[in-house]
Design a protein around this motif. Structure first.
Motif, PDB file in Angstrom:
ATOM      1  N   ILE A   1       1.068  -0.933  -0.072  1.00 37.43           N
ATOM      2  CA  ILE A   1       0.076   0.181   0.007  1.00 37.43           C
ATOM      3  C   ILE A   1       0.861   1.100   0.152  1.00 37.43           C
ATOM      4  N   LEU A   2       0.828   1.995  -0.985  1.00 38.18           N
ATOM      5  CA  LEU A   2       1.688   3.067  -1.176  1.00 38.18           C
ATOM      6  C   LEU A   2       0.997   4.641  -0.916  1.00 38.18           C
ATOM      7  N   ILE A   3       1.332   5.368  -0.327  1.00 43.19           N
ATOM      8  CA  ILE A   3       0.775   6.598  -0.187  1.00 43.19           C
ATOM      9  C   ILE A   3       1.826   7.635  -0.606  1.00 43.19           C
ATOM     10  N   LEU A   4       1.161   8.427  -1.549  1.00 38.56           N
ATOM     11  CA  LEU A   4       2.079   9.577  -2.212  1.00 38.56           C
ATOM     12  C   LEU A   4       1.498  10.893  -1.780  1.00 38.56           C
ATOM     13  N   ASP A   5       2.185  11.805  -0.681  1.00 35.55           N
ATOM     14  CA  ASP A   5       1.452  12.956  -0.484  1.00 35.55           C
ATOM     15  C   ASP A   5       2.139  14.089  -1.288  1.00 35.55           C
ATOM     16  N   GLU A   6       1.167  14.531  -2.188  1.00 38.36           N
ATOM     17  CA  GLU A   6       1.423  15.526  -3.306  1.00 38.36           C
ATOM     18  C   GLU A   6       2.920  15.370  -4.077  1.00 38.36           C
ATOM     19  N   PRO A   7       2.924  14.298  -4.601  1.00 42.54           N
ATOM     20  CA  PRO A   7       4.271  13.870  -5.418  1.00 42.54           C
ATOM     21  C   PRO A   7       4.606  14.865  -6.509  1.00 42.54           C
ATOM     22  N   THR A   8       3.524  15.509  -7.011  1.00 43.54           N
ATOM     23  CA  THR A   8       3.818  16.228  -8.267  1.00 43.54           C
ATOM     24  C   THR A   8       4.115  17.692  -8.147  1.00 43.54           C
ATOM     25  N   ALA A   9       3.920  18.262  -6.810  1.00 41.02           N
ATOM     26  CA  ALA A   9       4.036  19.479  -6.530  1.00 41.02           C
ATOM     27  C   ALA A   9       5.468  20.048  -6.852  1.00 41.02           C
ATOM     28  N   VAL A  10       6.257  19.264  -6.989  1.00 38.48           N
ATOM     29  CA  VAL A  10       7.828  20.003  -6.883  1.00 38.48           C
ATOM     30  C   VAL A  10       8.445  19.520  -8.414  1.00 38.48           C
ATOM     31  N   LEU A  11       7.385  18.557  -9.206  1.00 33.93           N
ATOM     32  CA  LEU A  11       8.142  17.854 -10.418  1.00 33.93           C
ATOM     33  C   LEU A  11       7.788  19.033 -11.750  1.00 33.93           C
TER      34      LEU A  11
ATOM     35  N   GLU B   1       8.783  15.131 -15.925  1.00 32.79           N
ATOM     36  CA  GLU B   1       8.857  14.214 -14.561  1.00 32.79           C
ATOM     37  C   GLU B   1       7.415  13.573 -14.058  1.00 32.79           C
ATOM     38  N   ILE B   2       6.469  14.436 -14.278  1.00 24.47           N
ATOM     39  CA  ILE B   2       5.135  13.904 -13.635  1.00 24.47           C
ATOM     40  C   ILE B   2       4.980  12.813 -14.371  1.00 24.47           C
ATOM     41  N   ASP B   3       5.041  13.014 -15.947  1.00 27.32           N
ATOM     42  CA  ASP B   3       4.625  11.752 -16.947  1.00 27.32           C
ATOM     43  C   ASP B   3       5.334  10.382 -16.489  1.00 27.32           C
TER      44      ASP B   3
END
Lengths: 512, 328
Positions: free
Chosen positions: A160-170, A174-176
């Motif tokens: 179970i992976l939780i990602l907290d705002e992973p795209t905010a800084v990318l 990099e998001i793709d």
């Protein structure tokens, strides 16, 4: 509950002091599924995830993992349950390299970094990650650091992976790349929870979307059935009727003109991108945007606290009729020119007031340069303190109570009261009602309105779109350091603002 | 003369080495224990109390059991400094008190504690001079390697020290190894660098902080014991320990938080501390200037290290910061 459910939350509640961060939240995630948790800032997304990851312990409610009720007491316990969280602020030790960070806290027999490196490489190859093992974390870019975080969680065998705002800084590229990896992990049978407030990303990556608003669970929709306007409405809520007296601006004149202002932060990233607007006397200009889109920097630039790379900020002095360029002037110079900006910082105790000093002393912080005697005159600030306590109904035993001991709302009143007392011509307020109850909020709104009627140009940065629409004459929307629109407060629709707030701009604030 | 200078420099340096090794372990967990001077003082006086009691129980000092004569002061010293470490940990880690204030309070407390019991013992002995002499115990503590005397200057420079001195050096190497090459060390460094990260990775932050601080205190306390029993030949006089505790903390910075560097550093500091005795014809005030040298060198190192700005040479990132998991 089917066997396919990876994790289920039932009626989770968490409070910090009097603030209810999460209230009765129930949701579930299936294996092989990406669930987006969507919500505005302060809606309790991160708190909720921290409870799953064992950072916070819930006050009430149950968590089920694989159908069994569990009580997650520590991050280690969460790992044992195969739950891994990638925090918004990376949890990495700067002076360690990737391998040291990844094996940190795992007890797997002998301590052999070479063997661990080989194993990590396997994981990387499986999902297509690239890590430079010779680099220390502090030498890495944000995207590289994030990769290490994800590999760390996978290496520990998280399902179970939780990602907290992973795209905010990318960056968009990099998001793709990140999204491709996430899809691969989903196909591998992992349950993924991703927190974000960017609607287009939510629609692109997730299978289902759960929406939170002000700490409460609103509902879950299938991404296939969702669209942006529907999600915006769920996020910001139904229109609540507010009763803020909004008078028509009287005789507005241009007081402050911001022309093509660009600013860079310490890391060289662009935080303000070609910002232009005007603020008029006798009106309230609202600034809407997702937190961190450049609102703070914009106000700081006007107040002389943020270095402006290029562009001009022209101030039209109502007394002399002259125009002054505020650019590259220190806050003190700005004051000496007769330009009066009053600033209510976001972090009210950090930047606005000194917590250990009493109300009178805090008043003196603004007036200590007055007078020529070497001794301080305490009478005037004390009178001012008493006047503020009386006028704004500050709840405090006396003027000698340290500000830190007052409740948030009262601290805010003291701060706003002091700034208004210096009779400004431009009043800037960032999040002046954050953390306040309804009544205190209205006191503040009325104060701002009072200033507007006196002919002050008020700039108001707010979070609550309902309030912005009710209070402001015009609303400037900012996204990723760019102005994405300036709307009339009387005709603006919340959905419209919401879309502008999340509008994808080139670079999205993360590009260097 | 050079050989004897080196020998004295090493003996002068060993208490500093104990102190700095202990403080490095403590600081690696993010605890800045400024109570180290007090801890070393308490370590010394606890050992002295133990040795005094044991010596007093014999009419004829020759009847003393050599093994117990060493073990009793050693255990007393460990106990005394362990209590100091526990007090510091409890105040800063459990109650989250300010580390600097707590440390300075412990230094003041430790010095007062030592002087109080030191003074009491001196009173019991009805001695004319303001000191107690534990020469029988000291004789066991300062036993050197038997073949040292036959090897000339080599023997004097390398083999003329007591077991605690060799233990200090081995311990420093061992701590270096643990910090750099083991999982325990990795976890400890992570706690000092970024406790929130360590916590999220499942490391027991509180336990690590307690353990590192207590072990560090015990090691530092041994420095106090070595000073009394070997360097000062078993003579305790109040305030005799002087500034060595602060020198040990300066040495931590000098050694860039690496125990193996503090071995060389301690000998250098020891040498600088006594070099005035080896320069002929200087008056007392000039001697004091020479005693300043270790601190001057530390400042110089700080200047150089800050100028180079290498991240690895900085103090642990969370040094001096209290940690609370649910902090917002």
């Amino acid at each position: 509950m089917t066997n396919n459910t990876a994790i289920e939350l039932r009626n989770l509640t968490k409070t910090f002091g009097k603030v209810v961060a999460n209230k009765n939240i129930s949701l579930s995630v299936n294996k092989g599924e990406i669930l987006s948790v969507l919500g505005e800032n302060g809606s309790g997304k991160t708190t909720l995830m921290n409870m799953i990851a064992g950072i916070y312990f819930p006050d009430e409610g149950q968590i089920f993992v694989d159908g069994k009720e569990v009580s997650i007491t520590s991050p280690k316990h969460a790992y044992d349950l195969k739950i891994g969280m990638i925090h918004q602020h990376f949890k990495l030790v700067d002076i360690f390299n990737a391998v040291e960070n990844i094996v940190l806290g795992i007890d797997e027999g002998s301590y052999n970094l070479k063997a661990a490196t080989a194993k990590i490489k396997e994981t990387c190859d499986k999902y297509g990650f690239e890590i430079d093992f010779s680099k220390k974390i502090y030498e890495m870019s944000v995207s590289e650091k994030q990769t290490v975080e994800i590999v760390k969680v996978l290496y520990r065998g998280a399902d179970i992976l939780i990602l907290d705002e992973p795209t905010a800084v990318l960056t968009p590229q990099e998001i793709d790349k990140l999204f491709n990896v996430l899809r691969k992990m989903r196909d591998d049978g992992k349950a993924i929870i991703i927190i974000t407030h960017k609607l287009y990303e939510v629609l692109e990556i997730s299978d289902r979307i759960a929406v939170l608003r002000k700490g409460e669970y609103i509902g879950t929709v299938n991404t296939a059935d969702a669209n942006e306007s529907m999600l915006t409405e769920m996020m910001v809520g139904e229109k609540i009727s507010l009763n803020i007296q909004r008078s028509e601006p009287v005789n507005p004149t241009e007081r402050l003109t911001v022309k093509n202002v660009n600013c860079y932060n310490r890391d060289g990233a662009k935080i303000l991108d070609n910002i232009s607007f005007s603020a008029y006397s006798g009106e309230i200009l609202g600034i809407a945007g997702i937190s961190g889109s450049g609102q703070r920097e914009l106000l700081e630039a006007i107040a002389g606290l943020q270095k402006i790379h290029d562009g001009d900020i022209v101030y039209n002095n109502p007394k002399t009729g002259k125009s002054d360029n505020l650019r590259d002037k220190t806050p003190m110079q700005i004051r000496e020119l007769g330009v009066r900006l009053s600033f209510v910082p976001e972090d009210r105790l950090g930047m606005g007031l000194v917590g250990n000093m009493d109300i009178t002393d805090n008043m003196m912080l603004r007036s200590y340069r007055k007078g020529h005697s070497m001794f301080l005159k305490r009478k005037e600030p004390k009178d001012l303190a008493e006047k503020i306590i009386k006028d704004l109904q500050v709840v405090t035993p006396d003027t000698k109570t340290p500000v830190r001991r007052l409740s948030g709302g009262n601290v805010q009143k003291v701060l706003v009261g002091r700034e208004i007392a210096s009779s400004p011509t431009v009043l800037m307020a960032a999040y002046p009602v954050r953390g306040l109850d309804i009544n205190s909020s209205y006191t503040i709104y009325n104060l701002l309105n009072g200033q507007k009627e006196k002919g002050v140009a008020v700039i108001f940065v707010g979070e609550d779109l309902d309030v912005l629409i009710e209070l402001c004459d015009r609303i400037l929307v900012i996204s990723g350091g760019k102005v994405t629109g300036i709307l009339d407060g009387r005709t603006a629709k919340k959905e419209e603002i919401g879309l502008l707030m999340t509008k994808k701009t080139n670079g999205d604030g993360g590009e260097r | 003369m050079i050989a004897s200078f080196i020998q004295r420099a090493v003996m002068q340096g060993i208490p500093l080495l104990f102190g700095s090794t202990g403080e490095i372990i403590t600081e690696k967990s993010g605890n800045l224990n400024l109570g180290i001077p007090g801890v070393m003082y308490v370590g010394g006086i606890s050992g002295v109390i133990g040795a005094f009691m044991y010596e007093q129980s014999f009419e004829d000092k020759a009847d003393m059991n050599p093994f117990l004569a060493v073990l009793i002061p050693l255990l007393c010293c460990v106990f005394g400094s362990l209590v100091m470490g526990l007090i510091y940990s409890f105040l800063t880690t459990t109650l989250r008190a300010n580390q600097n204030v707590t440390g300075l309070a412990l230094t003041t407390f430790g010095t007062g504690f030592g002087n109080f019991f030191g003074g009491s013992l001196i009173k019991i002995t009805n001695s004319d001079i303001p000191s107690i002499t534990l020469s029988s115990t000291s004789a066991y503590f300062s036993k050197t390697l038997p073949f040292a005397d036959n090897l000339g200057w080599v023997g004097q420079v390398f083999f003329s020290y007591s077991f605690l001195a060799y233990f200090a050096i081995i311990l420093a190497l061992f701590v270096s190894f643990v910090l750099k090459r083991t999982r325990v060390g990795l976890n400890l460094r992570a706690v000092g660098e970024n406790p929130a990260t360590a916590d999220a990775a499942g490391i027991k932050v509180i336990l690590n902080k307690y353990a590192a601080t207590c072990i560090g205190s015990v090691i530092a306390g041994l420095g106090g014991l070595y000073y009394v029993m070997d360097y000062a030949d078993g003579v305790w006089s109040n305030d005799g320990f002087g500034d060595r505790g602060w020198l040990a903390i300066a040495l931590v910075i000098f050694a860039l938080w690496k125990p193996k560097f503090s071995i060389l550093g301690s000998i250098l500091f020891g040498g600088l501390f006594i070099v005035h005795n080896y320069i002929p014809n200087i008056d007392v005030s000039t001697q004091e200037i020479f005693k300043m040298l270790p601190y001057a060198v530390t400042i110089l190192v700080l200047v150089i290290v800050s100028a180079r700005k290498k991240k690895e040479h900085q103090p642990p990132q969370s040094l001096g910061v209290t940690y609370f998991r649910e902090e917002r």
